[in-house]
Scaffold this motif. Structure first.
Motif, PDB file in Angstrom:
ATOM      1  N   THR A   1      60.582  62.986  30.797  1.00 45.31           N
ATOM      2  CA  THR A   1      61.406  61.941  31.388  1.00 45.31           C
ATOM      3  C   THR A   1      60.480  61.071  32.241  1.00 45.31           C
ATOM      4  N   TYR A   2      60.991  59.950  32.697  1.00 41.10           N
ATOM      5  CA  TYR A   2      60.178  59.064  33.532  1.00 41.10           C
ATOM      6  C   TYR A   2      59.731  59.778  34.813  1.00 41.10           C
ATOM      7  N   SER A   3      60.640  60.482  35.466  1.00 41.84           N
ATOM      8  CA  SER A   3      60.294  61.188  36.700  1.00 41.84           C
ATOM      9  C   SER A   3      59.253  62.273  36.447  1.00 41.84           C
ATOM     10  N   GLN A   4      59.379  62.980  35.342  1.00 42.17           N
ATOM     11  CA  GLN A   4      58.393  63.997  34.994  1.00 42.17           C
ATOM     12  C   GLN A   4      57.033  63.350  34.726  1.00 42.17           C
ATOM     13  N   TYR A   5      57.047  62.198  34.073  1.00 42.40           N
ATOM     14  CA  TYR A   5      55.816  61.452  33.803  1.00 42.40           C
ATOM     15  C   TYR A   5      55.116  61.094  35.115  1.00 42.40           C
ATOM     16  N   LEU A   6      55.879  60.659  36.108  1.00 45.25           N
ATOM     17  CA  LEU A   6      55.285  60.313  37.402  1.00 45.25           C
ATOM     18  C   LEU A   6      54.614  61.524  38.041  1.00 45.25           C
ATOM     19  N   VAL A   7      55.263  62.683  37.977  1.00 44.23           N
ATOM     20  CA  VAL A   7      54.664  63.913  38.517  1.00 44.23           C
ATOM     21  C   VAL A   7      53.366  64.217  37.778  1.00 44.23           C
ATOM     22  N   MET A   8      53.403  64.103  36.462  1.00 44.03           N
ATOM     23  CA  MET A   8      52.202  64.382  35.674  1.00 44.03           C
ATOM     24  C   MET A   8      51.086  63.400  36.034  1.00 44.03           C
ATOM     25  N   LEU A   9      51.413  62.136  36.258  1.00 43.81           N
ATOM     26  CA  LEU A   9      50.398  61.160  36.668  1.00 43.81           C
ATOM     27  C   LEU A   9      49.715  61.597  37.960  1.00 43.81           C
ATOM     28  N   VAL A  10      50.510  62.055  38.928  1.00 42.61           N
ATOM     29  CA  VAL A  10      49.941  62.512  40.201  1.00 42.61           C
ATOM     30  C   VAL A  10      49.001  63.693  39.963  1.00 42.61           C
ATOM     31  N   LEU A  11      49.426  64.640  39.154  1.00 45.83           N
ATOM     32  CA  LEU A  11      48.603  65.824  38.903  1.00 45.83           C
ATOM     33  C   LEU A  11      47.354  65.491  38.092  1.00 45.83           C
ATOM     34  N   TRP A  12      47.473  64.600  37.122  1.00 44.85           N
ATOM     35  CA  TRP A  12      46.301  64.186  36.353  1.00 44.85           C
ATOM     36  C   TRP A  12      45.293  63.458  37.244  1.00 44.85           C
ATOM     37  N   GLU A  13      45.800  62.710  38.185  1.00 44.10           N
ATOM     38  CA  GLU A  13      44.930  61.927  39.070  1.00 44.10           C
ATOM     39  C   GLU A  13      44.332  62.764  40.200  1.00 44.10           C
ATOM     40  N   ASP A  14      45.149  63.583  40.839  1.00 47.58           N
ATOM     41  CA  ASP A  14      44.740  64.265  42.067  1.00 47.58           C
ATOM     42  C   ASP A  14      44.504  65.762  41.929  1.00 47.58           C
ATOM     43  N   GLY A  15      44.860  66.352  40.810  1.00 45.65           N
ATOM     44  CA  GLY A  15      44.706  67.797  40.662  1.00 45.65           C
ATOM     45  C   GLY A  15      45.840  68.540  41.347  1.00 45.65           C
ATOM     46  N   PRO A  16      45.684  69.866  41.525  1.00 43.85           N
ATOM     47  CA  PRO A  16      46.749  70.673  42.127  1.00 43.85           C
ATOM     48  C   PRO A  16      47.194  70.103  43.474  1.00 43.85           C
ATOM     49  N   GLN A  17      48.513  70.102  43.680  1.00 45.94           N
ATOM     50  CA  GLN A  17      49.091  69.505  44.882  1.00 45.94           C
ATOM     51  C   GLN A  17      50.244  70.359  45.390  1.00 45.94           C
ATOM     52  N   PRO A  18      50.411  70.418  46.713  1.00 44.98           N
ATOM     53  CA  PRO A  18      51.635  71.032  47.240  1.00 44.98           C
ATOM     54  C   PRO A  18      52.837  70.149  46.885  1.00 44.98           C
ATOM     55  N   VAL A  19      53.989  70.765  46.745  1.00 43.88           N
ATOM     56  CA  VAL A  19      55.212  70.026  46.418  1.00 43.88           C
ATOM     57  C   VAL A  19      55.418  68.875  47.407  1.00 43.88           C
ATOM     58  N   LYS A  20      55.202  69.138  48.696  1.00 44.07           N
ATOM     59  CA  LYS A  20      55.409  68.097  49.710  1.00 44.07           C
ATOM     60  C   LYS A  20      54.525  66.888  49.472  1.00 44.07           C
ATOM     61  N   ALA A  21      53.275  67.103  49.068  1.00 45.65           N
ATOM     62  CA  ALA A  21      52.353  65.989  48.815  1.00 45.65           C
ATOM     63  C   ALA A  21      52.822  65.168  47.614  1.00 45.65           C
ATOM     64  N   ILE A  22      53.299  65.834  46.578  1.00 46.17           N
ATOM     65  CA  ILE A  22      53.831  65.119  45.405  1.00 46.17           C
ATOM     66  C   ILE A  22      55.046  64.300  45.823  1.00 46.17           C
ATOM     67  N   GLY A  23      55.925  64.907  46.604  1.00 41.15           N
ATOM     68  CA  GLY A  23      57.121  64.200  47.075  1.00 41.15           C
ATOM     69  C   GLY A  23      56.770  62.967  47.887  1.00 41.15           C
ATOM     70  N   ARG A  24      55.784  63.092  48.787  1.00 36.39           N
ATOM     71  CA  ARG A  24      55.368  61.930  49.591  1.00 36.39           C
ATOM     72  C   ARG A  24      54.817  60.833  48.694  1.00 36.39           C
ATOM     73  N   ARG A  25      53.990  61.205  47.751  1.00 38.73           N
ATOM     74  CA  ARG A  25      53.352  60.217  46.872  1.00 38.73           C
ATOM     75  C   ARG A  25      54.380  59.482  46.021  1.00 38.73           C
ATOM     76  N   LEU A  26      55.419  60.193  45.582  1.00 45.55           N
ATOM     77  CA  LEU A  26      56.422  59.600  44.690  1.00 45.55           C
ATOM     78  C   LEU A  26      57.674  59.124  45.429  1.00 45.55           C
ATOM     79  N   HIS A  27      57.696  59.298  46.742  1.00 45.82           N
ATOM     80  CA  HIS A  27      58.870  58.920  47.544  1.00 45.82           C
ATOM     81  C   HIS A  27      60.116  59.668  47.068  1.00 45.82           C
ATOM     82  N   LEU A  28      59.936  60.969  46.815  1.00 43.39           N
ATOM     83  CA  LEU A  28      61.037  61.830  46.367  1.00 43.39           C
ATOM     84  C   LEU A  28      61.200  62.991  47.337  1.00 43.39           C
ATOM     85  N   ASP A  29      62.454  63.381  47.588  1.00 45.63           N
ATOM     86  CA  ASP A  29      62.691  64.538  48.454  1.00 45.63           C
ATOM     87  C   ASP A  29      62.619  65.816  47.625  1.00 45.63           C
ATOM     88  N   SER A  30      62.512  66.950  48.302  1.00 42.10           N
ATOM     89  CA  SER A  30      62.345  68.218  47.593  1.00 42.10           C
ATOM     90  C   SER A  30      63.578  68.578  46.770  1.00 42.10           C
TER      91      SER A  30
END
Length: 163
Positions: free
Chosen positions: A52-81
């Motif tokens: 999905t689009y939201s899943q794609y955004l998460v994958m972009l963050v991980l491809w770019e930055d490597g392993p991330q805490p959930v909170k860091a992904i949420g901050r980067r994507l402006h999404l709550d937990s």
């Protein structure tokens, strides 16, 4: 009510009331319509990737930055937990990411790509190229649009935070 990007801000008191409430003069509606059009495009473009689009955004963050805490992904994507957690569970069920509690902080969950998730990156390279082609805009126009939208997001975020 449209103006050149470098033109001074208009005096809205000079704009007739009937013009202020015209749908085609609302920036929010233009953004909404563009967002819906992008959503339709991405649904098709991501179908072959199984994302999905939201899943794609998460994958972009991980491809770019490597392993991330959930909170860091949420901050980067402006999404709550609450939004991010079910999305991450679906990515894990699909075999694309692994969720693991941090050894340093049991409250923190680290998200990392699986081998399959990392391999998906190569197939995803066609998506941004397809987006650029579908927009009918030049690369410079798209980059300029991103810059303007970034300024808009920051300005509206500051206004929302102040209110």
């Amino acid at each position: 009510m449209t103006r050149a990007p470098d033109a001074p801000h208009p005096d809205l008191s000079a704009v007739p009331d009937a013009e202020l409430l015209r749908l085609d003069h609302q920036v929010c509606f233009s953004l909404h319509a563009a967002s819906r059009a992008f959503g339709g495009f991405y649904r098709q473009a991501l179908k072959d990737l199984g994302l999905t689009y939201s899943q794609y955004l998460v994958m972009l963050v991980l491809w770019e930055d490597g392993p991330q805490p959930v909170k860091a992904i949420g901050r980067r994507l402006h999404l709550d937990s609450g939004t991010l957690s079910p999305l991450l569970k679906r990515l894990e069920a699909a075999g694309l990411v692994r969720r693991e509690r941090s050894r340093e902080d049991e409250r923190s969950v680290l998200i990392e790509l699986t081998h399959e998730g990392a391999r998906l990156r190569d197939r995803a390279l066609s998506v941004p190229r397809g987006v650029l082609a579908a927009t009918g805009l030049s690369l410079d126009e798209v980059l300029g649009l991103q810059k303007v939208l970034g300024r808009l997001t920051n300005a509206l975020g500051k206004t929302a935070d102040a209110g």
